[in-house]
Motif scaffolding. Structure first.
Motif, short mmCIF file in Angstrom:
data_model
loop_
_atom_site.label_atom_id
_atom_site.label_comp_id
_atom_site.label_asym_id
_atom_site.label_seq_id
_atom_site.Cartn_x
_atom_site.Cartn_y
_atom_site.Cartn_z
N GLY A 134 1.51 6.79 5.18
CA GLY A 134 1.72 6.93 3.62
C GLY A 134 1.59 8.13 3.06
N GLY A 135 0.67 8.82 3.30
CA GLY A 135 0.47 10.00 2.83
C GLY A 135 1.16 11.08 3.38
N ILE A 136 0.89 11.38 4.62
CA ILE A 136 1.33 12.42 5.50
C ILE A 136 1.86 11.98 6.89
CG2 ILE A 136 0.80 14.68 6.32
CD1 ILE A 136 -1.40 14.93 4.47
N SER A 150 -6.12 9.83 -0.67
CA SER A 150 -6.47 8.75 -1.03
C SER A 150 -5.36 7.74 -1.61
CB SER A 150 -7.47 8.80 -2.13
OG SER A 150 -6.96 9.51 -3.31
N ARG A 151 -5.70 6.41 -1.42
CA ARG A 151 -4.77 5.58 -2.12
C ARG A 151 -3.32 5.37 -1.58
NH1 ARG A 151 -3.80 5.87 -6.80
NH2 ARG A 151 -4.60 8.11 -7.15
N ASN A 152 -3.11 5.95 -0.36
CA ASN A 152 -1.64 6.07 0.27
C ASN A 152 -1.46 4.85 1.11
OD1 ASN A 152 -0.94 9.01 -0.56
ND2 ASN A 152 -2.85 9.24 0.41
N ARG A 153 -0.29 4.47 1.51
CA ARG A 153 -0.05 3.05 2.15
C ARG A 153 0.88 3.27 3.00
NH1 ARG A 153 3.00 -1.77 0.10
NH2 ARG A 153 2.20 -3.51 1.36
N ALA A 154 0.68 2.87 4.25
CA ALA A 154 1.87 2.68 5.21
C ALA A 154 2.03 1.17 5.48
CB ALA A 154 1.40 3.09 6.56
N ALA A 155 3.09 0.64 4.73
CA ALA A 155 3.20 -0.66 4.53
C ALA A 155 3.35 -1.63 5.78
CB ALA A 155 4.39 -0.97 3.74
N ASP A 156 3.90 -1.30 6.75
CA ASP A 156 4.34 -2.10 7.81
C ASP A 156 3.61 -1.56 9.12
OD1 ASP A 156 5.92 -3.81 6.53
OD2 ASP A 156 7.69 -2.80 6.69
N THR A 174 -11.90 14.46 2.34
CA THR A 174 -12.38 12.97 2.06
C THR A 174 -11.01 12.08 2.39
OG1 THR A 174 -14.07 13.41 0.75
CG2 THR A 174 -13.27 11.32 0.57
N LEU A 175 -10.91 11.16 3.37
CA LEU A 175 -9.84 10.31 3.30
C LEU A 175 -10.39 8.70 2.52
CD1 LEU A 175 -9.22 12.20 5.62
CD2 LEU A 175 -7.65 10.66 6.40
N LEU A 176 -9.92 8.20 1.61
CA LEU A 176 -10.68 7.21 0.89
C LEU A 176 -9.64 6.32 0.39
CD1 LEU A 176 -13.26 6.18 -0.56
CD2 LEU A 176 -12.52 7.47 -2.48
N GLY A 177 -9.64 4.89 0.88
CA GLY A 177 -8.82 3.85 0.13
C GLY A 177 -7.61 3.84 0.60
N ASN A 178 -7.15 4.42 1.66
CA ASN A 178 -5.87 4.27 2.14
C ASN A 178 -5.64 2.95 3.15
OD1 ASN A 178 -4.87 7.24 1.72
ND2 ASN A 178 -7.05 7.54 2.60
N THR A 179 -4.42 2.47 3.22
CA THR A 179 -4.27 1.26 3.86
C THR A 179 -2.94 1.34 4.63
OG1 THR A 179 -2.89 0.25 2.21
CG2 THR A 179 -5.20 -0.27 2.10
N ALA A 180 -3.20 0.53 5.89
CA ALA A 180 -1.96 0.54 6.83
C ALA A 180 -1.72 -0.99 6.87
CB ALA A 180 -2.16 1.24 7.87
N GLY A 181 -0.59 -1.37 7.21
CA GLY A 181 -0.19 -2.76 7.77
C GLY A 181 -0.56 -2.83 9.13
N GLY A 182 -0.08 -1.80 9.86
CA GLY A 182 -0.54 -1.75 11.22
C GLY A 182 -1.75 -1.25 11.43
N ASP A 183 -1.88 -0.12 12.29
CA ASP A 183 -3.01 0.40 12.73
C ASP A 183 -3.37 1.93 12.14
OD1 ASP A 183 -3.00 -1.33 14.97
OD2 ASP A 183 -2.11 -0.05 16.35
N GLY A 184 -4.86 2.00 11.93
CA GLY A 184 -5.13 3.27 11.32
C GLY A 184 -5.21 3.51 9.81
#
Length: 298
Positions: A134-136, A150-156, A174-184
């Motif tokens: 999502g971020g990089i 922060s606040r980046n997203r890998a949707a699937d 700092t890595l904060l508030g990132n989300t992934a639909g899969g792993d990590g």
């Protein structure tokens, strides 16, 4: 050699307007008497450069440095990735003192790197990938130092903050508030990664809320807290080799671990069970899914 100075926030490529945009500066840097440094006029302090629908492409040695300003934001406005870095391995690229946001791509919403890239004193936030990173997204050599991801997203898929299939070093960050639909949620590491003096907190994923590791992960003086996973370790899911010293992994939530999950509960030719953990002088909240580290200290 003289740096190329950006003096307009417009994302244009017009050789006749008497102004130099960031896109033009990246193109011209290193030509003739110009050095490989891109800087910014003081009039751009606090400005946002909104991209027009195509990423900024760096295919040569270059430093983009906004350290003379209090802040500078580059926003892709959801229409493209922000930076694509494809310079040769020996042609180092540095992005410094930038906020990189609004990126959207299949892989690497904010940044896609195949070269040798350093991200220093930057914020990479609010970017989205439909697949990984999502971020990089990194398949080169990436150093992240004094940065906020922060606040980046890998949707699937994996790597809400960073997807790594190269060499990754994260320090003083700092890595904060990132989300992934899969792993990590924070990072999905599939090659080689080091974490030093950094905090990975408040990230979420299906497996490995902070980090899902399928490669070689070395951690020193790291803090992993407040991360969550729906089907795996809330802090770290380790299916590769994890070495950790002087670190805290506590207060994470997940069905396995929940702070450290070591090895899959099933195996196949495509997904070996994996999982090797070593280290010392760590504080572990609940690492009951592995035996190397005991709860409390290990």
């Amino acid at each position: 050699a003289a740096s190329t100075v950006v003096n307009t926030a417009n994302d244009v490529f017009d050789p006749y307007d008497g102004r130099t945009s960031l896109r033009e500066a990246i193109h011209h840097a290193g030509a003739g008497s110009l050095g490989t440094m891109v800087t910014f006029a003081g009039s751009l302090d606090g400005a946002t450069i909104t991209l027009g629908g195509t990423p900024l492409w760096i295919d040569k040695m270059l430093t983009v440095d906004a350290s003379a300003l209090e802040s500078l934001t580059i926003d892709a406005d959801g229409k493209s990735r922000v930076f694509t870095v494809t310079a040769r391995e020996e042609d180092a690229v540095t992005l410094a003192h930038l906020t990189i946001t609004g990126g959207s791509a299949d892989d690497g919403g904010g940044i896609y790197n195949t070269g040798t890239l350093t991200i220093a004193n930057c914020t990479v936030a609010g970017n989205t990938a439909s697949d990984d990173g999502g971020g990089i997204y990194n398949i080169g050599t990436l150093t992240v130092t004094n940065a906020v991801i922060s606040r980046n997203r890998a949707a699937d898929d994996g790597g809400g903050g960073i997807y790594n299939e190269g060499t990754l070093a994260v320090a003083e960050s700092t890595l904060l508030g990132n989300t992934a639909g899969g792993d990590g949620g924070g990072v999905f590491n599939r090659d080689t990664m080091t974490v030093t003096n950094s905090a990975i907190s408040g990230n979420a994923a299906d497996c490995g809320g902070a980090i899902c590791n399928e490669g070689i992960l070395t951690v020193a003086n790291g803090t992993f807290s407040g991360n969550g996973a729906e089907d795996g370790g809330g802090g770290i899911s380790n299916f590769g080799t994890l070495t950790m010293h002087n670190s805290i992994v506590a207060g994470n939530a997940g069905p396995y671990g929940p702070d450290i999950q070591n090895g899959r509960r099933y195996s196949s030719p495509y997904y070996p069970r994996g999982g090797t953990v070593t280290g010392s002088h760590n504080l572990i909240g609940d690492g009951s899914d592995q035996t190397e580290f005991v709860n409390g200290t290990g």
